[in-house]
Design a protein around this motif. Structure first.
Motif, PDB file in Angstrom:
ATOM      1  N   GLY A   1       9.048  17.837  -1.516  1.00 40.07           N
ATOM      2  CA  GLY A   1       9.497  17.402  -2.836  1.00 40.07           C
ATOM      3  C   GLY A   1       8.542  16.402  -3.471  1.00 40.07           C
ATOM      4  N   PHE A   2       7.380  16.229  -2.857  1.00 42.43           N
ATOM      5  CA  PHE A   2       6.394  15.290  -3.392  1.00 42.43           C
ATOM      6  C   PHE A   2       5.186  16.049  -3.948  1.00 42.43           C
ATOM      7  N   GLY A   3       4.556  15.466  -4.951  1.00 43.39           N
ATOM      8  CA  GLY A   3       3.221  15.909  -5.365  1.00 43.39           C
ATOM      9  C   GLY A   3       3.136  17.041  -6.357  1.00 43.39           C
TER      10      GLY A   3
ATOM     11  N   THR B   1       5.210  -4.082  -4.195  1.00 41.24           N
ATOM     12  CA  THR B   1       5.961  -4.296  -2.959  1.00 41.24           C
ATOM     13  C   THR B   1       7.191  -3.393  -2.821  1.00 41.24           C
ATOM     14  N   GLY B   2       7.372  -2.452  -3.742  1.00 43.63           N
ATOM     15  CA  GLY B   2       8.482  -1.502  -3.603  1.00 43.63           C
ATOM     16  C   GLY B   2       9.813  -2.108  -4.012  1.00 43.63           C
ATOM     17  N   CYS B   3      10.879  -1.606  -3.399  1.00 44.38           N
ATOM     18  CA  CYS B   3      12.213  -2.061  -3.803  1.00 44.38           C
ATOM     19  C   CYS B   3      13.057  -2.383  -2.569  1.00 44.38           C
TER      20      CYS B   3
ATOM     21  N   HIS C   1      11.156   4.201  -9.436  1.00 46.74           N
ATOM     22  CA  HIS C   1      10.629   5.515  -9.825  1.00 46.74           C
ATOM     23  C   HIS C   1      11.336   6.591  -9.016  1.00 46.74           C
ATOM     24  N   GLU C   2      11.805   7.618  -9.696  1.00 42.13           N
ATOM     25  CA  GLU C   2      12.466   8.710  -8.960  1.00 42.13           C
ATOM     26  C   GLU C   2      11.458   9.520  -8.162  1.00 42.13           C
ATOM     27  N   ILE C   3      10.266   9.663  -8.687  1.00 42.91           N
ATOM     28  CA  ILE C   3       9.267  10.454  -7.964  1.00 42.91           C
ATOM     29  C   ILE C   3       7.984   9.650  -7.736  1.00 42.91           C
ATOM     30  N   ALA C   4       7.360   9.941  -6.596  1.00 39.58           N
ATOM     31  CA  ALA C   4       6.175   9.200  -6.191  1.00 39.58           C
ATOM     32  C   ALA C   4       5.028   9.393  -7.178  1.00 39.58           C
ATOM     33  N   ASP C   5       4.914  10.607  -7.750  1.00 40.10           N
ATOM     34  CA  ASP C   5       3.833  10.882  -8.704  1.00 40.10           C
ATOM     35  C   ASP C   5       3.817   9.849  -9.824  1.00 40.10           C
TER      36      ASP C   5
ATOM     37  N   SER D   1       0.834  -1.217   0.000  1.00 41.98           N
ATOM     38  CA  SER D   1       0.000   0.000   0.000  1.00 41.98           C
ATOM     39  C   SER D   1       0.859   1.254   0.000  1.00 41.98           C
ATOM     40  N   GLY D   2       1.941   1.257  -0.790  1.00 42.46           N
ATOM     41  CA  GLY D   2       2.694   2.487  -1.024  1.00 42.46           C
ATOM     42  C   GLY D   2       1.972   3.341  -2.048  1.00 42.46           C
ATOM     43  N   ALA D   3       2.691   4.319  -2.592  1.00 40.75           N
ATOM     44  CA  ALA D   3       2.082   5.225  -3.572  1.00 40.75           C
ATOM     45  C   ALA D   3       1.463   4.447  -4.722  1.00 40.75           C
TER      46      ALA D   3
ATOM     47  N   LYS E   1      19.590  15.559  -9.857  1.00 38.60           N
ATOM     48  CA  LYS E   1      20.323  16.837  -9.796  1.00 38.60           C
ATOM     49  C   LYS E   1      19.813  17.685  -8.628  1.00 38.60           C
ATOM     50  N   ARG E   2      18.501  17.662  -8.453  1.00 39.49           N
ATOM     51  CA  ARG E   2      17.881  18.454  -7.386  1.00 39.49           C
ATOM     52  C   ARG E   2      18.473  18.098  -6.018  1.00 39.49           C
ATOM     53  N   ASN E   3      18.659  16.808  -5.771  1.00 41.77           N
ATOM     54  CA  ASN E   3      19.214  16.388  -4.483  1.00 41.77           C
ATOM     55  C   ASN E   3      20.677  16.783  -4.338  1.00 41.77           C
TER      56      ASN E   3
ATOM     57  N   ILE F   1      -3.397  -5.358   0.705  1.00 42.69           N
ATOM     58  CA  ILE F   1      -2.751  -5.726   1.966  1.00 42.69           C
ATOM     59  C   ILE F   1      -1.379  -5.062   2.054  1.00 42.69           C
ATOM     60  N   ASP F   2      -0.916  -4.869   3.281  1.00 46.10           N
ATOM     61  CA  ASP F   2       0.435  -4.331   3.470  1.00 46.10           C
ATOM     62  C   ASP F   2       0.978  -4.860   4.796  1.00 46.10           C
ATOM     63  N   ASP F   3       2.253  -5.176   4.804  1.00 47.11           N
ATOM     64  CA  ASP F   3       2.832  -5.742   6.030  1.00 47.11           C
ATOM     65  C   ASP F   3       3.129  -4.670   7.084  1.00 47.11           C
ATOM     66  N   ARG F   4       2.962  -3.402   6.736  1.00 47.68           N
ATOM     67  CA  ARG F   4       3.162  -2.347   7.739  1.00 47.68           C
ATOM     68  C   ARG F   4       1.825  -1.990   8.395  1.00 47.68           C
ATOM     69  N   SER F   5       1.921  -1.274   9.519  1.00 47.82           N
ATOM     70  CA  SER F   5       0.702  -0.921  10.260  1.00 47.82           C
ATOM     71  C   SER F   5       0.000   0.293   9.675  1.00 47.82           C
TER      72      SER F   5
HETATM   73  C1  LIG Z   1      14.464   8.481   0.584  1.00 45.25           C
HETATM   74  C2  LIG Z   1      13.553   8.673  -0.569  1.00 45.25           C
HETATM   75  C3  LIG Z   1      13.272   9.945  -0.929  1.00 45.25           C
HETATM   76  C4  LIG Z   1      12.388  10.176  -1.958  1.00 45.25           C
HETATM   77  N1  LIG Z   1      12.112  11.473  -2.266  1.00 45.25           N
HETATM   78  C5  LIG Z   1      11.162  11.726  -3.175  1.00 45.25           C
HETATM   79  C6  LIG Z   1      10.739  13.080  -3.403  1.00 45.25           C
HETATM   80  O1  LIG Z   1      11.268  14.028  -2.827  1.00 45.25           O
HETATM   81  N2  LIG Z   1       9.741  13.280  -4.284  1.00 45.25           N
HETATM   82  C7  LIG Z   1       9.141  12.232  -4.930  1.00 45.25           C
HETATM   83  O2  LIG Z   1       8.198  12.460  -5.695  1.00 45.25           O
HETATM   84  N3  LIG Z   1       9.541  10.940  -4.753  1.00 45.25           N
HETATM   85  C8  LIG Z   1      10.536  10.664  -3.890  1.00 45.25           C
HETATM   86  N4  LIG Z   1      10.919   9.364  -3.675  1.00 45.25           N
HETATM   87  C9  LIG Z   1      10.407   8.288  -4.551  1.00 45.25           C
HETATM   88  C10 LIG Z   1       9.009   7.775  -4.194  1.00 45.25           C
HETATM   89  O3  LIG Z   1       8.783   8.006  -2.835  1.00 45.25           O
HETATM   90  C11 LIG Z   1       8.879   6.293  -4.504  1.00 45.25           C
HETATM   91  O4  LIG Z   1       9.219   6.053  -5.838  1.00 45.25           O
HETATM   92  C12 LIG Z   1       7.444   5.762  -4.282  1.00 45.25           C
HETATM   93  O5  LIG Z   1       6.913   6.259  -3.078  1.00 45.25           O
HETATM   94  C13 LIG Z   1       7.466   4.245  -4.289  1.00 45.25           C
HETATM   95  O6  LIG Z   1       6.183   3.734  -4.024  1.00 45.25           O
HETATM   96  P1  LIG Z   1       5.879   2.174  -4.138  1.00 45.25           P
HETATM   97  O7  LIG Z   1       4.422   2.038  -3.862  1.00 45.25           O
HETATM   98  O8  LIG Z   1       6.368   1.612  -5.401  1.00 45.25           O
HETATM   99  O9  LIG Z   1       6.755   1.446  -3.004  1.00 45.25           O
HETATM  100  P2  LIG Z   1       6.803   1.562  -1.422  1.00 45.25           P
HETATM  101  O10 LIG Z   1       6.494   2.911  -0.946  1.00 45.25           O
HETATM  102  O11 LIG Z   1       8.108   0.976  -1.032  1.00 45.25           O
HETATM  103  O12 LIG Z   1       5.614   0.586  -0.913  1.00 45.25           O
HETATM  104  C14 LIG Z   1       5.718  -0.819  -0.943  1.00 45.25           C
HETATM  105  C15 LIG Z   1       4.911  -1.381   0.230  1.00 45.25           C
HETATM  106  O13 LIG Z   1       4.792  -2.803   0.061  1.00 45.25           O
HETATM  107  C16 LIG Z   1       4.936  -3.417   1.333  1.00 45.25           C
HETATM  108  N5  LIG Z   1       5.317  -4.818   1.136  1.00 45.25           N
HETATM  109  C17 LIG Z   1       6.488  -5.306   0.649  1.00 45.25           C
HETATM  110  N6  LIG Z   1       6.445  -6.652   0.595  1.00 45.25           N
HETATM  111  C18 LIG Z   1       5.228  -7.033   1.062  1.00 45.25           C
HETATM  112  C19 LIG Z   1       4.580  -8.306   1.243  1.00 45.25           C
HETATM  113  N7  LIG Z   1       5.177  -9.472   0.941  1.00 45.25           N
HETATM  114  N8  LIG Z   1       3.316  -8.316   1.740  1.00 45.25           N
HETATM  115  C20 LIG Z   1       2.684  -7.140   2.052  1.00 45.25           C
HETATM  116  N9  LIG Z   1       3.247  -5.919   1.895  1.00 45.25           N
HETATM  117  C21 LIG Z   1       4.496  -5.869   1.395  1.00 45.25           C
HETATM  118  C22 LIG Z   1       6.028  -2.569   1.993  1.00 45.25           C
HETATM  119  O14 LIG Z   1       6.085  -2.733   3.385  1.00 45.25           O
HETATM  120  C23 LIG Z   1       5.582  -1.165   1.587  1.00 45.25           C
HETATM  121  O15 LIG Z   1       4.648  -0.644   2.507  1.00 45.25           O
HETATM  122  C24 LIG Z   1      11.796   9.087  -2.650  1.00 45.25           C
HETATM  123  C25 LIG Z   1      12.093   7.780  -2.283  1.00 45.25           C
HETATM  124  C26 LIG Z   1      12.958   7.560  -1.251  1.00 45.25           C
HETATM  125  C27 LIG Z   1      13.251   6.129  -0.858  1.00 45.25           C
END
Ligand SMILES: Cc1cc2nc3c(=O)[nH]c(=O)nc-3n(C[C@H](O)[C@H](O)[C@H](O)COP(=O)(O)OP(=O)(O)OC[C@H]3O[C@@H](n4cnc5c(N)ncnc54)[C@H](O)[C@@H]3O)c2cc1C
Length: 319
Positions: free
Chosen positions: A62-64, A127-129, A291-295, A24-26, A205-207, A45-49
């Motif tokens: 820096g988001f949004g 599940t992110g990275c 992804h470099e940015i959450a958007d 349940s990330g972005a 570059k921004r960072n 589902i998400d393994d975090r609270s």
């Molecule tokens: C330090 C940092 C700074 C950043 N700064 C910026 C910024 O300034 N501006 C911007 O736009 N973007 C920024 N980003 C990038 C952006 O935040 C990410 O690209 C984006 O949020 C990733 O979302 P996601 O949903 O792919 O992954 P995540 O946010 O990693 O979500 C994945 C979720 O899946 C869950 N999960 C994993 N495995 C399981 C499983 N087996 N069962 C259940 N749940 C599971 C994890 O616990 C997590 O909650 C930044 C990223 C980082 C790391």
């Protein structure tokens, strides 16, 4: 939206949904919200609270900008995205981890009350990275405490108020490392320097401008760490200068690594054949590519959720 937990777990409970979203990330939140808005049943589902994935620990702005036209912190951005999920019909289960995905379109999940099996039509892995660890490099010496990946350090600092140390050296120049270098200076710590094996810094570059140059973080290019000193606590690292061959001992009590991110596809292991992954298995957000940015992660999730919902609705009409 409903927040669901199951009650008795004396036998493996069976759950059914049209789309299962894992994470349940972005990306996952946007996928679940858009799919359920299109009228299909969604379980996320998400393994975090708390929802948001890494967003809650990214307290910097820096988001949004792309998605909301304003600069927000990670938690602010996460709350906006959760708002859409909360007002959808998707079922959200926090503290719930997917353990495995079967070829029969089912997943075993485990949560507060035990294990369950979820049958689905489509599965989205969001599940992110993962962060590349120090021990993946040819580093000799001791294995003391005081060594963290940048993401771990960020989570401990921002969410647990844990004090990682006071004399900090950073290996690698990924975005999270640069953001944490600035954060440590803001917290009054000494950032001794950052070593990068390439002849230029990584990350956006921004960072580089806002974190490294603005905070005068000393940078060693064409340099890497080859030896760790101290036990049980870190006392220093040997920095090897690649072009000159010189070694330099740096005294520090904390080593932060920012060596790169890799999509976390561990749940899909064993499901890939010569023809690729099954057509019901999809990746989005950082689980697909970093992804470099959450958007961008949100936009990808939103489109995938919508497309899969349309596909399911077409299949319903054909039956
Ligand atoms: C330090 C940092 C700074 C950043 N700064 C910026 C910024 O300034 N501006 C911007 O736009 N973007 C920024 N980003 C990038 C952006 O935040 C990410 O690209 C984006 O949020 C990733 O979302 P996601 O949903 O792919 O992954 P995540 O946010 O990693 O979500 C994945 C979720 O899946 C869950 N999960 C994993 N495995 C399981 C499983 N087996 N069962 C259940 N749940 C599971 C994890 O616990 C997590 O909650 C930044 C990223 C980082 C790391």
């Amino acid at each position: 939206m409903r927040t669901a937990f199951w009650k008795s777990m004396s036998s493996l409970r069976k759950l059914t949904t049209e789309i299962l979203v894992i994470g349940s990330g972005a990306a996952g939140m946007a996928a679940a919200a858009s799919a359920s808005a299109s009228g299909v049943s969604v379980l996320i589902i998400d393994d975090r609270s708390v929802p948001g994935g890494i967003l809650p620990q990214c307290v910097h702005k820096g988001f949004g900008l792309g998605r909301y036209g304003k600069e927000m912190t990670g938690p602010e951005y996460g709350r906006e995205e959760y708002h859409a999920l909360e007002h959808s019909s998707a079922v959200y289960m926090p503290d719930t981890r997917a353990l495995s995905i079967g070829v029969d379109r089912s997943a075993v999940i485990t949560g507060r009350s035990g294990m369950a099996e979820v049958s689905f039509s489509e599965c989205i892995i969001a599940t992110g990275c993962t962060e590349r660890p120090l021990w993946s490099l040819p580093v000799s010496g001791t294995r003391p405490d005081g060594i963290y990946t940048a993401g771990e350090a960020q989570e401990m600092t921002e969410l647990s108020s844990y004090d990682v140390g006071s004399r900090i050296f950073i290996l690698g120049s990924g975005d999270i490392g640069q953001i944490m270098a600035r954060r440590f200076v803001q917290l009054g710590k000494t950032v001794i320097g950052m070593a990068e094996q390439n002849d230029h810094l990584g990350g956006m570059k921004r960072n580089q401008e806002e974190c490294i140059e603005a905070y005068s973080i000393p940078v060693m290019l064409r340099a890497t760490v080859t030896e760790i000193h101290g036990f049980p606590h870190l006392t220093g690292v040997t920095v090897h200068h690649i072009d000159t061959g010189n070694d330099e001992l740096i005294e520090c009590d904390t080593l932060i690594t920012a060596l790169g991110l890799e999509p976390d596809r561990s749940l899909a292991e064993g499901l890939e054949t010569d023809d690729g992954y099954p057509d019901w298995l999809h990746f989005c957000g950082n689980a697909d590519f970093v992804h470099e940015i959450a958007d961008s992660a949100s936009a990808q999730g939103e489109k995938l959720g919508r497309d899969l919902a349309s596909h399911i609705q077409r299949s319903r009409k054909e039956v």
